[in-house]
Design an enzyme around this catalytic site. Sequence first.
Site, PDB file in Angstrom:
ATOM      1  N   ASP A  70      61.807  56.068   9.360  1.00  0.00           N
ATOM      2  CA  ASP A  70      61.468  55.526   8.050  1.00  0.00           C
ATOM      3  C   ASP A  70      62.770  55.203   7.190  1.00  0.00           C
ATOM      4  O   ASP A  70      63.524  56.015   6.950  1.00  0.00           O
ATOM      5  CB  ASP A  70      60.606  56.456   7.293  1.00  0.00           C
ATOM      6  CG  ASP A  70      59.040  56.749   7.947  1.00  0.00           C
ATOM      7  OD1 ASP A  70      58.964  55.915   9.143  1.00  0.00           O
ATOM      8  OD2 ASP A  70      58.522  57.771   7.828  1.00  0.00           O
TER       9      ASP A  70
ATOM     10  N   ASP B   8      45.971  53.652   8.646  1.00  0.00           N
ATOM     11  CA  ASP B   8      46.352  54.756   8.113  1.00  0.00           C
ATOM     12  C   ASP B   8      45.283  55.173   7.381  1.00  0.00           C
ATOM     13  O   ASP B   8      44.688  54.737   6.433  1.00  0.00           O
ATOM     14  CB  ASP B   8      47.437  54.549   7.326  1.00  0.00           C
ATOM     15  CG  ASP B   8      48.885  53.748   7.875  1.00  0.00           C
ATOM     16  OD1 ASP B   8      49.096  54.252   8.785  1.00  0.00           O
ATOM     17  OD2 ASP B   8      49.232  52.938   7.277  1.00  0.00           O
TER      18      ASP B   8
END
Length: 262
Positions: free
Chosen positions: A8, A130
């Site tokens: 990330d 998500d």
Amino acid sequence: MLIIPAIDIKGGKCVRLTRGDFEQEKIYLDEPSDMAIIWRKQNAKLIHVVDLDAALTGKPENFDKIKQIVDTLDIPIEIGGGIRTAEDAARYLDIGVYRVVIGSAAVKNPSLVSQLIEKYGPRKIVVGIDAEDGIAKISGWTESSQKKDYELALEMKDRGVERIIYTDITRDGTLEGVGYETTKAFAEKAQMRITASGGVFGKQDLSKLCKLEHLGVDSVIIGKALYEERFPCQKLWHLFEESISLDTNFSTAEQKQNSVAG
């Protein structure tokens, strides 16, 4: 079960968040490409990269860092975060990204998914869902889509999508264990190829997920558990290697150039 390390990127650095909270970040390395090399040396076959800044702004804030990873490695890279137009997807695919992950745009502009599938095929385009308590969230997990996770998956399936990256937000970055029941429930209803994500703590979680392979769960993205060395094999690597050199060239582009030159 394919294990996919996650990188990330926020502010140009390699970070991990807890439950997607941008206020709870931990910086692991200043250069994401260095982290990519470490995962490659630890036998990664595919790396999952997310531009966290882009997930909020909708602009490729860390494009140069991502290109550096692609240019450095000889394995496929998938990229997600803020890909909301056909131009965004094309820009990444043109530099050698293996496949792109469409998140918020799958909810806000579903026709984009159809357009991309038609142009690039389902191997190059996957959708990330998500979910929190069974509801898909968007815009860097800051907004609710008001759609049930499996309903969104089935809609994407009708548009030609073959793979979903399913993240249990309540588990992500917590090291509290994978959301086995939520992933199982989703897989049973979606009936698609699924990459699980969120909360993996150790090898016991991988054993659980292997029980879902018959439902299409064939891979898992792991972040913090790898960074915190929760797997015994990582400790063995460090015991037998005095240090991890970051100067090895993995660049596919340079390998091809040398081959032609030779």
